[in-house]
Design a protein around this motif. Structure first.
Motif, PDB file in Angstrom:
ATOM      1  N   ARG A 429      38.488  31.788   6.030  1.00 43.45           N
ATOM      2  CA  ARG A 429      37.687  31.455   6.859  1.00 43.45           C
ATOM      3  C   ARG A 429      39.113  32.141   8.140  1.00 43.45           C
ATOM      4  N   PRO A 430      38.675  32.927   9.305  1.00 48.54           N
ATOM      5  CA  PRO A 430      40.293  32.433  10.189  1.00 48.54           C
ATOM      6  C   PRO A 430      40.664  31.431  11.057  1.00 48.54           C
ATOM      7  N   PHE A 431      41.518  31.289  11.556  1.00 47.31           N
ATOM      8  CA  PHE A 431      41.574  30.106  12.305  1.00 47.31           C
ATOM      9  C   PHE A 431      42.134  30.349  13.616  1.00 47.31           C
ATOM     10  N   VAL A 432      41.310  30.175  14.963  1.00 46.36           N
ATOM     11  CA  VAL A 432      41.541  30.313  16.372  1.00 46.36           C
ATOM     12  C   VAL A 432      43.374  28.838  16.682  1.00 46.36           C
ATOM     13  N   MET A 433      43.752  29.158  16.422  1.00 45.88           N
ATOM     14  CA  MET A 433      45.025  28.133  17.178  1.00 45.88           C
ATOM     15  C   MET A 433      45.000  27.732  18.593  1.00 45.88           C
ATOM     16  N   PRO A 434      45.190  26.568  18.307  1.00 39.43           N
ATOM     17  CA  PRO A 434      44.685  25.514  19.954  1.00 39.43           C
ATOM     18  C   PRO A 434      45.537  25.963  21.182  1.00 39.43           C
ATOM     19  N   PRO A 435      44.795  26.690  22.481  1.00 40.65           N
ATOM     20  CA  PRO A 435      45.104  26.893  23.215  1.00 40.65           C
ATOM     21  C   PRO A 435      46.631  26.809  23.865  1.00 40.65           C
ATOM     22  N   GLY A 436      47.866  27.707  23.827  1.00 41.68           N
ATOM     23  CA  GLY A 436      48.854  27.401  24.759  1.00 41.68           C
ATOM     24  C   GLY A 436      49.844  27.981  23.608  1.00 41.68           C
ATOM     25  N   SER A 437      49.352  27.884  21.932  1.00 37.51           N
ATOM     26  CA  SER A 437      49.704  28.436  21.543  1.00 37.51           C
ATOM     27  C   SER A 437      50.813  29.450  20.828  1.00 37.51           C
ATOM     28  N   SER A 438      50.625  30.461  21.358  1.00 35.72           N
ATOM     29  CA  SER A 438      51.203  31.481  21.436  1.00 35.72           C
ATOM     30  C   SER A 438      52.375  31.331  22.313  1.00 35.72           C
ATOM     31  N   LEU A 439      52.859  30.314  23.297  1.00 38.50           N
ATOM     32  CA  LEU A 439      54.247  30.148  24.155  1.00 38.50           C
ATOM     33  C   LEU A 439      53.891  31.780  24.680  1.00 38.50           C
TER      34      LEU A 439
END
Length: 519
Positions: A429-439
């Protein structure tokens, strides 16, 4: 005033020292060499030359010390060192960055729980992944007719190349597998290709990451009229009437307060602290802090099939392994996400819990999603509650819309397809990073064509109604992007710096003309 390490007056005061602030210093050094420039950074210098990427530091202990020194109020706190910690929901910053301790999510909203910042010379350019793709489709800023020329100039300043890994066997294999999955219905410029990267070779041949040091270049470092002041917190932009007239700052080493007069001020902190400084200065246009947007990030990992240990090479103590590489699946309006496909040891961010591995054989897939923009997504500031630096504390309001959730679901389906095309997935399964992770926070000082309440600055990055005040950084980008924003932000900085150089040079010509007439 005898103990003052700062000048009393300069032509241009630059707040921040990341890639966009460095671009202002570089362009001004090239086009207006007589201009006196002072750059102020709240954090310390952590590398030599100043602004260099910390991953280029070969000694692990020295590298860790540089990262801790970048963490400002978060220094000494635990950081995320494995993807397992991220997936477990651990709210920790990456090495070299720090998080908001409060105010990151309002009740009932998604918020940005891992919105991160760094405090060091070079800004986030000392910690980034170096990816510099050009925006495409709706990501582009339609009202800038010179956007492509500006992007080309930004590529020059950043030293962008697509050939860093052209001799390595594994990146080409990754791209061939990806291309078979996505290229069929795409025009050439949107097909799978090497990621444009800000990397360079040292004289001894080692491939290393580029940072703000490369943007500054010798033109800035050799400019006798340029001075960089670290450990210097700018607390307020000063104005004389409506126009910018200088900065008020605090020496973080002594606690003393100073004022530096300036003909132009550039605020290039980050997409959270730039609007914070304007707010603290009483400069509060309607759009300030609004249209905040992050890129939802979906991740997956696969192991390449049929890779033998003989094909790999040991990962270097610093820089990049040339058995690795970074590939790019460009954004399209039909598929509104951008693919950054990074082999394990080509990333300064951990991608997989898998050791030992053949260098380059673990492929981390990341899809970044363009946000559904809303003025209600915003950062607000509380004058009554100071943050660690004594500035107005931040309060994030941020929601993922139904359209955002739909795009994320499409990205999850696509990344699974790409993962299976590349090799054997490490997880189902893919994982959606917590909001803000992209920087990749954007929009909070956005550019526009008119002072109509929906933008903070003009196409030259000059703040509406405050002549001489310019803003820089990802916050200036007005469009919803999925691609890494640094190249675009540096391109916009080039435009603003040229405008300042024009102003200064015209003023100098007028002054010389007046002097000749008086003689």
């Amino acid at each position: 005033m005898s103990a003052n390490r700062y000048p009393l007056e300069v032509d241009v005061a630059i707040v921040g020292s990341g890639p966009t602030s460095a671009a202002y210093a570089r362009i001004l050094s090239e086009l207006a060499p007589e201009a006196r420039i002072a750059m102020f950074e709240v954090g310390p210098s952590i590398s030599n030359p100043p602004g260099a990427h910390v991953k280029n530091i070969g000694d692990p202990a020295a590298r860790a010390a540089a990262q801790r020194a970048s963490e400002g109020p978060g220094a000494g706190a635990a950081t995320v060192n494995s993807p397992g910690e991220v997936k477990a929901g651990t709210r920790q910053a990456r090495p070299g960055t720090f998080l908001l301790t409060e105010g990151y999510a309002a009740d009932g909203e998604d918020g940005l729980p891992v919105a991160a910042m760094s405090s060091n010379v070079g800004g986030m350019g000392a910690h980034w992944t170096g990816a510099c793709p050009r925006p495409g489709g709706a990501e582009r800023i339609g009202f800038l007719d010179d956007l492509d020329a500006l992007l080309a100039e930004a590529e020059r300043l950043l030293g962008v190349t697509t050939q860093a890994f052209e001799q390595a066997p594994l990146p080409q294999k990754v791209r061939e597998l990806l291309a078979a999955q996505v290229d069929q219905d795409r025009v050439a410029e949107y097909r799978v290709q090497p990621m444009p990267l800000a990397v360079h070779r040292r004289p001894e041949g080692q491939l290393v990451w580029s940072g703000a040091d490369v943007v500054m270049g010798e033109a800035t470092r050799n400019n006798e009229n340029f001075t960089l002041f670290d450990n210097s917190l700018v607390r307020r932009v000063l104005t004389d009437g409506a126009a910018a007239s200088g900065v008020e700052l605090s020496d973080q080493l002594t606690g003393q307060q100073y004022q530096v007069a300036a003909r132009c001020v550039v605020v290039g902190a980050d997409a959270l602290r730039t609007p914070q400084l304007l707010w603290a200065s009483g400069i509060r246009p309607e759009a300030l802090g609004r249209y905040l947007n992050d890129q939802a990030q979906v991740v997956f990992a696969s192991r390449l099939r049929g890779v033998e240990a003989s094909q790999g090479a040991g990962a270097p103590g610093a820089g990049l392994s040339e058995q690795s590489g970074v590939s790019w699946v460009p954004y399209t309006d039909e598929e509104p996400f951008h693919g950054q496909i990074m082999q394990l040891d080509a990333s300064p961010v951990p991608l997989a819990d898998d050791d030992p591995v053949v260098p380059g054989s673990i492929v981390g897939l990341g899809l970044f999603c363009a946000k559904d923009l809303s003025a209600q997504d915003r950062v607000e500031f509380d004058d009554q509650v100071p943050d660690f630096y004594g500035m107005p504390s931040m309060r994030i309001h941020y929601r993922l819309s139904e359209a955002d959730h739909q795009v994320i679901e499409r990205a999850k389906q696509q990344i699974v397809r790409l993962g299976h095309a590349v090799g054997d997935p490490l997880d189902e399964r893919p994982f959606v990073m917590p909001p803000g992770s992209s920087l990749h926070y954007q929009g909070t000082t956005r550019m526009g064509t008119a002072d109509d309440g929906t933008s903070v600055c003009s196409p030259d990055s000059e703040v509406w109604q405050v002549p001489g005040l310019f803003v820089a950084g990802n916050g200036v980008i007005p469009t919803a992007t999925a691609c890494n924003p640094t190249l675009t932000s540096v391109a916009l900085a080039v435009r603003g710096a040229r405008r300042i150089a024009e102003k200064l040079n015209n003023s100098l010509l007028m002054s010389k003309s007046d002097n000749r007439m008086s003689e």
